[in-house]
Design a protein around this motif. Structure first.
Motif, mmCIF file in Angstrom:
data_model
loop_
_atom_site.group_PDB
_atom_site.id
_atom_site.type_symbol
_atom_site.label_atom_id
_atom_site.label_comp_id
_atom_site.label_asym_id
_atom_site.label_seq_id
_atom_site.Cartn_x
_atom_site.Cartn_y
_atom_site.Cartn_z
ATOM 1 N N GLN A 20 -66.326 -57.603 32.294
ATOM 2 C CA GLN A 20 -65.121 -57.287 33.056
ATOM 3 C C GLN A 20 -63.978 -56.980 32.098
ATOM 4 O OE1 GLN A 20 -65.316 -57.124 36.472
ATOM 5 N NE2 GLN A 20 -67.499 -57.549 36.081
ATOM 6 N N LEU A 21 -63.455 -55.756 32.164
ATOM 7 C CA LEU A 21 -62.325 -55.331 31.337
ATOM 8 C C LEU A 21 -61.343 -54.599 32.246
ATOM 9 C CD1 LEU A 21 -60.923 -54.880 28.578
ATOM 10 C CD2 LEU A 21 -62.353 -52.836 28.299
ATOM 11 N N PRO A 22 -60.258 -55.253 32.660
ATOM 12 C CA PRO A 22 -59.359 -54.638 33.645
ATOM 13 C C PRO A 22 -58.530 -53.492 33.089
ATOM 14 C CG PRO A 22 -58.525 -56.790 32.966
ATOM 15 C CD PRO A 22 -59.889 -56.652 32.366
ATOM 16 N N GLY A 23 -58.217 -53.517 31.781
ATOM 17 C CA GLY A 23 -57.332 -52.501 31.221
ATOM 18 C C GLY A 23 -58.080 -51.354 30.576
ATOM 19 N N GLU A 24 -57.299 -50.381 30.100
ATOM 20 C CA GLU A 24 -57.854 -49.243 29.370
ATOM 21 C C GLU A 24 -57.480 -49.396 27.900
ATOM 22 O OE1 GLU A 24 -59.933 -46.962 30.646
ATOM 23 O OE2 GLU A 24 -59.815 -48.202 32.459
ATOM 24 N N VAL A 25 -58.468 -49.451 27.037
ATOM 25 C CA VAL A 25 -58.235 -49.663 25.612
ATOM 26 C C VAL A 25 -58.992 -48.615 24.809
ATOM 27 C CG1 VAL A 25 -57.925 -52.159 25.926
ATOM 28 C CG2 VAL A 25 -60.190 -51.256 25.354
ATOM 29 N N LYS A 26 -58.581 -48.437 23.574
ATOM 30 C CA LYS A 26 -59.316 -47.623 22.610
ATOM 31 C C LYS A 26 -59.618 -48.492 21.402
ATOM 32 C CE LYS A 26 -57.491 -43.087 23.928
ATOM 33 N NZ LYS A 26 -56.760 -41.868 23.459
ATOM 34 N N VAL A 27 -60.878 -48.620 21.113
ATOM 35 C CA VAL A 27 -61.325 -49.480 20.022
ATOM 36 C C VAL A 27 -61.712 -48.614 18.827
ATOM 37 C CG1 VAL A 27 -63.203 -51.011 19.285
ATOM 38 C CG2 VAL A 27 -62.056 -51.394 21.479
ATOM 39 N N HIS A 28 -61.176 -48.960 17.663
ATOM 40 C CA HIS A 28 -61.456 -48.191 16.448
ATOM 41 C C HIS A 28 -62.399 -48.917 15.498
ATOM 42 C CE1 HIS A 28 -58.387 -45.390 17.708
ATOM 43 N NE2 HIS A 28 -57.521 -46.381 17.834
ATOM 44 N N GLY A 29 -62.638 -50.195 15.728
ATOM 45 C CA GLY A 29 -63.538 -50.963 14.879
ATOM 46 C C GLY A 29 -63.991 -52.207 15.614
ATOM 47 N N VAL A 30 -64.969 -52.910 15.063
ATOM 48 C CA VAL A 30 -65.494 -54.132 15.666
ATOM 49 C C VAL A 30 -65.456 -55.236 14.630
ATOM 50 C CG1 VAL A 30 -67.451 -55.216 16.822
ATOM 51 C CG2 VAL A 30 -66.995 -52.778 17.177
ATOM 52 N N CYS A 31 -64.951 -56.406 15.025
ATOM 53 C CA CYS A 31 -64.695 -57.484 14.073
ATOM 54 C C CYS A 31 -65.082 -58.824 14.692
ATOM 55 C CB CYS A 31 -63.204 -57.473 13.714
ATOM 56 S SG CYS A 31 -62.662 -58.798 12.648
ATOM 57 N N ILE A 32 -65.597 -59.739 13.857
ATOM 58 C CA ILE A 32 -65.910 -61.089 14.330
ATOM 59 C C ILE A 32 -65.140 -62.150 13.538
ATOM 60 C CG2 ILE A 32 -68.199 -60.413 15.149
ATOM 61 C CD1 ILE A 32 -69.363 -61.712 12.607
ATOM 62 N N ASP A 33 -64.224 -61.719 12.687
ATOM 63 C CA ASP A 33 -63.481 -62.641 11.817
ATOM 64 C C ASP A 33 -62.044 -62.145 11.721
ATOM 65 O OD1 ASP A 33 -62.384 -64.154 9.732
ATOM 66 O OD2 ASP A 33 -64.244 -64.200 8.594
ATOM 67 N N THR A 34 -61.096 -62.935 12.182
ATOM 68 C CA THR A 34 -59.698 -62.496 12.168
ATOM 69 C C THR A 34 -59.168 -62.267 10.759
ATOM 70 O OG1 THR A 34 -58.999 -64.825 12.283
ATOM 71 C CG2 THR A 34 -59.120 -63.603 14.363
ATOM 72 N N ARG A 35 -59.817 -62.837 9.751
ATOM 73 C CA ARG A 35 -59.361 -62.629 8.372
ATOM 74 C C ARG A 35 -59.596 -61.205 7.900
ATOM 75 N NH1 ARG A 35 -62.624 -67.666 5.968
ATOM 76 N NH2 ARG A 35 -64.132 -66.633 7.337
ATOM 77 N N THR A 36 -60.506 -60.490 8.535
ATOM 78 C CA THR A 36 -60.781 -59.103 8.153
ATOM 79 C C THR A 36 -60.397 -58.128 9.262
ATOM 80 O OG1 THR A 36 -63.067 -59.295 8.958
ATOM 81 C CG2 THR A 36 -62.670 -59.780 6.629
ATOM 82 N N LEU A 37 -59.727 -58.619 10.298
ATOM 83 C CA LEU A 37 -59.396 -57.781 11.447
ATOM 84 C C LEU A 37 -58.388 -56.697 11.082
ATOM 85 C CD1 LEU A 37 -58.921 -58.983 15.046
ATOM 86 C CD2 LEU A 37 -57.154 -57.521 14.061
ATOM 87 N N GLN A 38 -58.630 -55.500 11.601
ATOM 88 C CA GLN A 38 -57.708 -54.381 11.430
ATOM 89 C C GLN A 38 -57.116 -54.004 12.789
ATOM 90 O OE1 GLN A 38 -56.978 -52.926 8.343
ATOM 91 N NE2 GLN A 38 -58.173 -54.684 7.608
ATOM 92 N N PRO A 39 -55.869 -53.507 12.814
ATOM 93 C CA PRO A 39 -55.286 -53.070 14.083
ATOM 94 C C PRO A 39 -56.197 -52.071 14.792
ATOM 95 C CG PRO A 39 -53.619 -53.111 12.363
ATOM 96 C CD PRO A 39 -54.933 -53.364 11.679
ATOM 97 N N GLY A 40 -56.383 -52.265 16.093
ATOM 98 C CA GLY A 40 -57.263 -51.393 16.868
ATOM 99 C C GLY A 40 -58.686 -51.894 16.992
ATOM 100 N N ASP A 41 -59.001 -53.027 16.356
ATOM 101 C CA ASP A 41 -60.358 -53.580 16.423
ATOM 102 C C ASP A 41 -60.629 -54.249 17.759
ATOM 103 O OD1 ASP A 41 -61.060 -52.785 13.899
ATOM 104 O OD2 ASP A 41 -61.039 -54.791 13.001
ATOM 105 N N LEU A 42 -61.905 -54.290 18.128
ATOM 106 C CA LEU A 42 -62.410 -55.211 19.136
ATOM 107 C C LEU A 42 -62.782 -56.498 18.415
ATOM 108 C CD1 LEU A 42 -63.807 -56.154 21.819
ATOM 109 C CD2 LEU A 42 -65.861 -54.967 20.989
ATOM 110 N N PHE A 43 -62.183 -57.611 18.822
ATOM 111 C CA PHE A 43 -62.531 -58.909 18.237
ATOM 112 C C PHE A 43 -63.518 -59.604 19.161
ATOM 113 C CE2 PHE A 43 -61.819 -63.545 18.127
ATOM 114 C CZ PHE A 43 -62.261 -63.788 16.828
#
Length: 471
Positions: A20-43
Motif C-alpha cells: 500500500q503506497l498512497p502517494g506518488e513518488v519517484k525513486v532513484h535508488g534503493v537503500c537499507i542503511d541510513t548511513r549510505t542513504l542518498q536523497p531520492g532513495d527508497l529506504f
C-alpha cells in the motif's frame, strides 16, 4: 547537475510488492542503511540479527528518502507515519525486497552474469564490471553483496536500461545458492574456484563443489557456463549443467576453451596472451599475481561468451586496480609497503597472496596473518599447511588468533616474528619490528579484524625521545 533517472515509479512499487503506497513518488535508488542513504532513495526497513530498520524510518525521510518501506505497524505509528503518503506498507520487508528484485529481473532485457567461487569471486566480478564498460551500461553488485539480502538488493537497484547485470553469489552452508540463482536467473554462470573456504560447515570439497554446481543448474539451455579447467569437482559441475548448456573451461592447456599463454608475472604486473572463440588478445594488468591473471582470463572469457571481441575489455583492464582489502598496495609510515589482503582469507587465497608478495622487491618480506574462519575440525591442519609456502619464500611471519598459533608453531624459529591472541595485540609486536624497505602482507578472515591491525600500523610512528644532554 542533471537528476538521476527514475529507478522505480509508485505504480511499479505497488505492482512488485502488492503493498500500500498512497502517494506518488519517484525513486532513484534503493537503500537499507541510513548511513549510505542518498536523497531520492527508497529506504527498506529490514530486520537483521542485531538491528531493525524500522527504528530509522523517520531519520530516513529526514535524510531525503523519497519513500520508506515498512511492515511493523507499531513502529510506523510511533514514527508518526501511518498516514504519510511516502510510506510503502507491506506484509514483510524482506519478502518485499525479494519481490522487487524478481520484478525488475523480469523486466530486464540485457544479459545477466552470476559469479560464485570459494576464492576470487569479488575480484572477478570487479574485473568483469571494468572490462564490460566499453560494450554498454554495466550494473554490478556492490562490495560483496552476495547473500540473501545482497542479491535481491542488487536486482532491485538494476536500471532497466542497463546492458549487463553482474551479481555475485555467496554461500557458507548447503542449500544457499539455489534460491539466489533462482532470483538472478543468469544467462551466464561463472565459478571462479572451488576450494576449502567454509569447509567446516560443508564437510568436504565434494560438498562444496555440489553446492557451487547449483549455480550452473540454474542456467538455461541457451546459457553458458565458465570455470577454471583444473577445478576441483569438475565432474560435479558438468553433471549439473542443463542439457545443451556448454561449459567453457579457462586455463593454460590446449584443451581449454579460453587459453592463457605466455604468462609472465612480475612485481610491476602481469602479461599474457589470451585465445578465445571470439579472437585473441594480449592482456596487461597493473597489479601483480598469477591469481589476478586467472581472474582476468575468466572475465574476458565471459565477454567472449557474450559473443563479443575481448579486445576492448582487455584494454579496459589495463587500468584495473584492486580495492582496499583485496590486494591494494600503499605505503605505511616508515617507508613500508603494505599489501592489503585484509578483507577475507582461505588457504588458497593466502597461498596466492604469498606468491604475489614473493614477486615484490623488498628488503624483507613479512606477513601478518589472522585466523581463517569456518574450517571446523580441519582448522589446525589447514593453518599448518601454510608453513610450507611461507618457508619456501623466506617470509618473516606474525600471527594472531587461536588457529594461527598452529601455523606459528610449525614455522622455523628464524621466520617466527611474533604471535598474539588478537590483531590489536599483534600490532604492538609488529610495528617496532618493521624496517624501511619492508613489504608486509596482511591477511585474515573478516572476523580476525586484520583491518584493526592496519589502522594501528597507519598511525604515525612516535618519535623516539632523545636523552637529555649532560650539563
Amino acid at each position: 547537475m542533471p537528476a538521476s533517472p527514475t529507478l522505480w515509479t509508485s505504480q511499479e512499487l505497488r505492482d512488485a510488492t502488492q503493498g500500500q503506497l498512497p502517494g506518488e513518488v519517484k525513486v532513484h535508488g534503493v537503500c537499507i542503511d541510513t548511513r549510505t542513504l542518498q536523497p531520492g532513495d527508497l529506504f527498506i526497513a529490514l530486520i537483521g540479527h542485531n538491528s531493525d530498520g524500522h527504528r530509522y524510518l523517520k531519520q530516513a525521510l529526514e535524510a531525503g528518502a523519497s519513500c520508506v518501506m515498512a511492515h511493523d505497524k507499531t513502529a510506523i505509528a510511533e514514527a508518526g507515519l501511518a498516514d504519510d503518503p511516502r510510506l510503502l506498507q507491506v506484509d514483510d520487508t524482506m519478502r518485499a525486497l525479494e519481490d522487487l528484485g524478481r520484478y525488475r529481473r523480469s523486466q530486464f532485457t540485457g544479459k545477466v552474469i552470476a559469479i560464485t567461487g570459494s576464492v576470487g569471486k569479488t575480484t572477478t566480478k570487479n574485473m568483469l564490471a571494468t572490462a564490460l564498460v566499453p560494450y554498454g551500461q554495466v550494473h554490478a553488485s556492490v562490495a560483496s553483496f552476495n547473500n540473501h539480502w545482497g542479491v535481491p538488493l542488487t536486482l532491485a537497484r538494476l536500471p532497466k536500461e542497463a546492458s549487463f547485470c553482474i551479481s555475485e553469489v555467496g554461500m557458507n552452508h548447503p542449500g544457499e545458492i539455489a534460491p539466489l540463482a533462482a532470483q538472478i536467473r543468469p544467462n551466464i554462470g561463472v565459478i571462479s574456484t572451488i576450494g576449502n573456504a567454509h569447509l567446516g560447515h560443508m564437510g568436504s570439497i565434494d560438498a562444496i563443489a555440489k553446492e557451487k554446481a547449483t549455480l550452473f543448474a540454474a542456467l538455461p539451455a541457451s546459457g553458458m557456463a565458465l570455470c577454471p579447467e583444473n577445478s576441483q569437482g569438475l565432474a560435479r559441475l558438468k553433471d549439473a549443467l542443463p542439457a545443451g548448456t556448454p561449459l567453457w573451461q579457462v586455463g593454460m592447456t590446449e584443451q581449454a576453451t579460453v587459453q592463457i599463454t605466455d604468462l609472465a608475472c612480475t612485481a610491476e604486473g602481469s602479461h599474457f596472451h589470451l585465445v578465445t572463440p571470439q579472437g585473441e588478445v594480449d592482456v596487461e594488468l597493473k597489479p601483480p599475481g598469477p591469481h589476478l591473471a586467472r581472474n582476468a582470463a575468466l572475465a574476458l572469457g565471459v565477454i567472449a561468451a557474450l559473443g563479443l571481441s575481448p579486445a576492448a575489455g582487455a584494454n579496459a583492464l589495463r587500468h584495473f586496480l584492486p580495492e582496499a582489502g583485496r590486494g591494494q598496495q600503499r605505503l605505511l609510515p616508515g617507508n613500508v609497503t603494505l599489501l592489503d589482503e585484509s578483507y577475507n582469507a582461505s588457504g588458497p587465497s593466502i597461498c596466492a597472496a604469498i606468491e604475489t608478495l614473493a614477486l615484490m622487491p623488498a628488503g624483507r618480506h613479512l606477513a601478518a596473518l589472522g585466523d581463517i574462519r569456518e574450517l571446523g575440525q580441519f582448522a589446525d591442519a589447514e593453518h599448518r599447511a601454510l608453513a610450507e609456502p611461507l618457508t619456501k619464500h623466506n617470509i618473516l611471519t606474525f600471527c594472531c588468533g587461536s588457529h594461527m598459533k598452529s601455523l606459528y608453531e610449525a614455522l622455523p624459529p628464524s621466520l617466527q616474528g611474533g604471535y598474539a591472541e588478537t590483531s590489536a595485540q599483534l600490532a604492538s609486536l609488529l610495528q617496532p619490528a618493521l624496517r624501511d624497505g619492508d613489504v608486509l602482507l596482511v591477511k585474515g578472515s573478516l572476523g580476525s579484524n586484520m583491518r584493526t591491525l592496519i589502522a594501528l600500523l597507519e598511525q604515525p610512528v612516535p618519535a623516539t625521545p632523545h636523552a637529555p644532554e649532560s650539563a
